[in-house]
Design a protein around this motif. Sequence first.
Motif, PDB file in Angstrom:
ATOM      1  N   GLY A  35       0.821  -1.204   0.000  1.00 54.76           N
ATOM      2  CA  GLY A  35       0.000   0.000   0.000  1.00 54.76           C
ATOM      3  C   GLY A  35       0.853   1.252   0.000  1.00 54.76           C
ATOM      4  O   GLY A  35       2.042   1.214   0.350  1.00 54.76           O
ATOM      5  N   PHE A  47      -4.710   6.688   3.852  1.00 52.02           N
ATOM      6  CA  PHE A  47      -4.598   5.709   2.771  1.00 52.02           C
ATOM      7  C   PHE A  47      -4.642   6.411   1.417  1.00 52.02           C
ATOM      8  O   PHE A  47      -5.433   7.337   1.212  1.00 52.02           O
ATOM      9  CB  PHE A  47      -5.748   4.707   2.886  1.00 52.02           C
ATOM     10  CG  PHE A  47      -5.929   3.833   1.678  1.00 52.02           C
ATOM     11  CD1 PHE A  47      -6.970   4.064   0.794  1.00 52.02           C
ATOM     12  CD2 PHE A  47      -5.043   2.797   1.428  1.00 52.02           C
ATOM     13  CE1 PHE A  47      -7.144   3.272  -0.318  1.00 52.02           C
ATOM     14  CE2 PHE A  47      -5.205   1.988   0.316  1.00 52.02           C
ATOM     15  CZ  PHE A  47      -6.256   2.221  -0.558  1.00 52.02           C
ATOM     16  N   ALA A  50      -3.810   0.717  -2.640  1.00 53.80           N
ATOM     17  CA  ALA A  50      -3.389  -0.608  -2.197  1.00 53.80           C
ATOM     18  C   ALA A  50      -3.492  -1.589  -3.344  1.00 53.80           C
ATOM     19  O   ALA A  50      -4.286  -1.394  -4.281  1.00 53.80           O
ATOM     20  CB  ALA A  50      -4.247  -1.076  -1.020  1.00 53.80           C
ATOM     21  N   TYR A  59      -7.065  -0.694  -4.967  1.00 56.75           N
ATOM     22  CA  TYR A  59      -8.000   0.264  -4.380  1.00 56.75           C
ATOM     23  C   TYR A  59      -7.316   1.627  -4.353  1.00 56.75           C
ATOM     24  O   TYR A  59      -6.121   1.726  -4.123  1.00 56.75           O
ATOM     25  CB  TYR A  59      -8.375  -0.123  -2.955  1.00 56.75           C
ATOM     26  CG  TYR A  59      -9.076  -1.448  -2.833  1.00 56.75           C
ATOM     27  CD1 TYR A  59      -8.429  -2.556  -2.299  1.00 56.75           C
ATOM     28  CD2 TYR A  59     -10.400  -1.599  -3.240  1.00 56.75           C
ATOM     29  CE1 TYR A  59      -9.072  -3.775  -2.182  1.00 56.75           C
ATOM     30  CE2 TYR A  59     -11.049  -2.817  -3.124  1.00 56.75           C
ATOM     31  CZ  TYR A  59     -10.374  -3.901  -2.596  1.00 56.75           C
ATOM     32  OH  TYR A  59     -11.016  -5.106  -2.480  1.00 56.75           O
ATOM     33  N   ASN A  60      -8.092   2.670  -4.566  1.00 60.65           N
ATOM     34  CA  ASN A  60      -7.599   4.039  -4.459  1.00 60.65           C
ATOM     35  C   ASN A  60      -8.569   4.854  -3.606  1.00 60.65           C
ATOM     36  O   ASN A  60      -9.786   4.634  -3.661  1.00 60.65           O
ATOM     37  CB  ASN A  60      -7.523   4.709  -5.832  1.00 60.65           C
ATOM     38  CG  ASN A  60      -6.428   4.141  -6.698  1.00 60.65           C
ATOM     39  OD1 ASN A  60      -5.354   3.825  -6.227  1.00 60.65           O
ATOM     40  ND2 ASN A  60      -6.706   4.020  -7.972  1.00 60.65           N
ATOM     41  N   VAL A  61      -8.021   5.792  -2.863  1.00 55.80           N
ATOM     42  CA  VAL A  61      -8.890   6.734  -2.176  1.00 55.80           C
ATOM     43  C   VAL A  61      -9.573   7.613  -3.218  1.00 55.80           C
ATOM     44  O   VAL A  61      -9.011   7.861  -4.298  1.00 55.80           O
ATOM     45  CB  VAL A  61      -8.079   7.572  -1.164  1.00 55.80           C
ATOM     46  CG1 VAL A  61      -7.111   8.510  -1.885  1.00 55.80           C
ATOM     47  CG2 VAL A  61      -8.981   8.319  -0.213  1.00 55.80           C
ATOM     48  N   ARG A 105      -5.657  -4.183   1.524  1.00 57.64           N
ATOM     49  CA  ARG A 105      -6.360  -3.549   2.636  1.00 57.64           C
ATOM     50  C   ARG A 105      -6.105  -2.049   2.590  1.00 57.64           C
ATOM     51  O   ARG A 105      -5.152  -1.591   1.970  1.00 57.64           O
ATOM     52  CB  ARG A 105      -5.882  -4.108   3.979  1.00 57.64           C
ATOM     53  CG  ARG A 105      -6.050  -5.603   4.139  1.00 57.64           C
ATOM     54  CD  ARG A 105      -7.498  -6.015   4.212  1.00 57.64           C
ATOM     55  NE  ARG A 105      -7.644  -7.453   4.480  1.00 57.64           N
ATOM     56  CZ  ARG A 105      -8.781  -8.114   4.363  1.00 57.64           C
ATOM     57  NH1 ARG A 105      -9.870  -7.470   3.961  1.00 57.64           N
ATOM     58  NH2 ARG A 105      -8.837  -9.393   4.644  1.00 57.64           N
ATOM     59  N   THR A 106      -6.954  -1.299   3.325  1.00 57.16           N
ATOM     60  CA  THR A 106      -6.909   0.154   3.156  1.00 57.16           C
ATOM     61  C   THR A 106      -6.669   0.946   4.432  1.00 57.16           C
ATOM     62  O   THR A 106      -6.782   2.171   4.405  1.00 57.16           O
ATOM     63  CB  THR A 106      -8.227   0.635   2.514  1.00 57.16           C
ATOM     64  OG1 THR A 106      -9.303   0.315   3.398  1.00 57.16           O
ATOM     65  CG2 THR A 106      -8.449  -0.020   1.169  1.00 57.16           C
ATOM     66  N   THR A 107      -6.348   0.293   5.540  1.00 56.70           N
ATOM     67  CA  THR A 107      -6.129   1.039   6.779  1.00 56.70           C
ATOM     68  C   THR A 107      -4.700   0.871   7.286  1.00 56.70           C
ATOM     69  O   THR A 107      -4.063  -0.166   7.048  1.00 56.70           O
ATOM     70  CB  THR A 107      -7.091   0.603   7.888  1.00 56.70           C
ATOM     71  OG1 THR A 107      -6.797  -0.754   8.243  1.00 56.70           O
ATOM     72  CG2 THR A 107      -8.534   0.698   7.438  1.00 56.70           C
TER      73      THR A 107
END
Length: 124
Positions: A35, A47, A50, A59-61, A105-107
Amino acid sequence: QVQLVESGGGLVQAGGSLRLSCAASGRTFSNYRMGWFRQAPGKEREFVAAINWSGGTTYNVDSVKGRFTISRDNAKNTVYLQMNSLKPEDTAVYYCAAGRDIVARTTVAEYDYWGQGTQVTVSS
């Protein structure tokens, strides 16, 4: 243990591009989710993007969707963050992170190893 070293940060004008790289060593790279996070002065680490073990899931914010792309090369033990159409609000220290699982994961809490960070500054 996994060691992570980021590179590629710098100063760029708004609308410009940068490509961050993160070289990993110490364990089998493909066993880890990867990430990118960032932290601006006075703010919490947040974040950015990831990627799962194979690169098939990312995944993107929301604030970087359509502008930033995360990718990885397991043969080179490296993860990348291509950043286009940069904005002044993207200015931050960018951190690479690795988590002991193959699922993206995103955190912050779901990552176990962190690089030292690389500064990205976008001027208006």
